[in-house]
Design a protein around this motif. Sequence first.
Motif, short mmCIF file in Angstrom:
data_model
loop_
_atom_site.label_atom_id
_atom_site.label_comp_id
_atom_site.label_asym_id
_atom_site.label_seq_id
_atom_site.Cartn_x
_atom_site.Cartn_y
_atom_site.Cartn_z
N HIS A 63 0.84 -1.20 0.00
CA HIS A 63 0.00 0.00 0.00
C HIS A 63 0.87 1.25 0.00
N TRP A 64 1.89 1.26 0.87
CA TRP A 64 2.79 2.42 0.95
C TRP A 64 3.50 2.62 -0.39
N GLU A 65 3.97 1.54 -0.96
CA GLU A 65 4.68 1.63 -2.25
C GLU A 65 3.75 2.15 -3.34
N ASP A 66 2.53 1.62 -3.38
CA ASP A 66 1.57 2.04 -4.40
C ASP A 66 1.12 3.48 -4.20
N GLU A 67 0.74 3.82 -2.97
CA GLU A 67 0.17 5.14 -2.70
C GLU A 67 1.20 6.25 -2.65
N GLN A 68 2.32 6.00 -2.05
CA GLN A 68 3.29 7.06 -1.84
C GLN A 68 4.37 7.12 -2.92
N THR A 69 4.35 6.18 -3.83
CA THR A 69 5.27 6.23 -4.96
C THR A 69 4.48 6.19 -6.26
N ARG A 71 1.32 6.63 -6.86
CA ARG A 71 0.40 7.76 -6.99
C ARG A 71 1.14 9.04 -7.36
N VAL A 72 2.29 9.25 -6.77
CA VAL A 72 3.09 10.45 -7.06
C VAL A 72 3.49 10.46 -8.53
N ARG A 90 6.96 18.30 -6.37
CA ARG A 90 7.32 19.10 -5.18
C ARG A 90 6.18 19.08 -4.17
N ARG A 91 4.97 19.39 -4.64
CA ARG A 91 3.81 19.44 -3.74
C ARG A 91 3.57 18.09 -3.08
N LEU A 92 3.62 17.02 -3.86
CA LEU A 92 3.37 15.70 -3.31
C LEU A 92 4.47 15.25 -2.36
N ALA A 93 5.70 15.64 -2.64
CA ALA A 93 6.81 15.29 -1.73
C ALA A 93 6.63 15.99 -0.39
N VAL A 94 6.19 17.23 -0.41
CA VAL A 94 5.96 17.97 0.83
C VAL A 94 4.81 17.34 1.61
#
Length: 190
Positions: A63-69, A71-72, A90-94
């Motif tokens: 889930h973390w890999e899919d959503e936080q990578t 999705r970005v 930039r926005r998503l990294a913040v």
Amino acid sequence: MARRAGRQVAAEQYFASAMTILGRDGAAGLKIGPLCRSLGVTSGSFYHHFGSWAGFVRGLLQHWEDEQTGRVVELARATSDPLERLRVVRRLAVELHHGAEVAIRAWAQLDPEVGRAQSRVDVQRRIALEQVIGDLVASREDAHRLAVLGYSLLVGFQQTCSPGDRELLGRMFDDFQGLVLAHAAPHGTR
């Protein structure tokens, strides 16, 4: 889905709660009891849903890999304007759950499965950033070097600063964006 006072609790709710616990208490605080209490479910429903702690951890990492990578990357590619893609990244990294990411990185030092997930995320994110930057700068070498610098900026911030200081991170990424644009090809694209 597990039952919660007459309603369903989806896997995503377990994962969101786990990220909150990770950010607050670290990997040592992420246990079945606190996780179930945070959702108002029993440990029986946890086991019904995931089968085991290992099954939960695999699901959480995916889930973390899919959503936080994933999705970005997907959101960044949704626009054709290379500069806008950089702004989206930039926005998503913040907006990342930095406290949880700090905990995952520490957990990765102790658990090989978490370590492999962390390595995959690092590689995927750096490659995605390199692709976004590569659409702005003329040199592949510059794009690679800037992507490594940008990703190191994120990880370094997470490890050395207050994860909640999103304003500082945003300003740091503004500086990074200026550096990328200083290397930009004429008309902003290669």
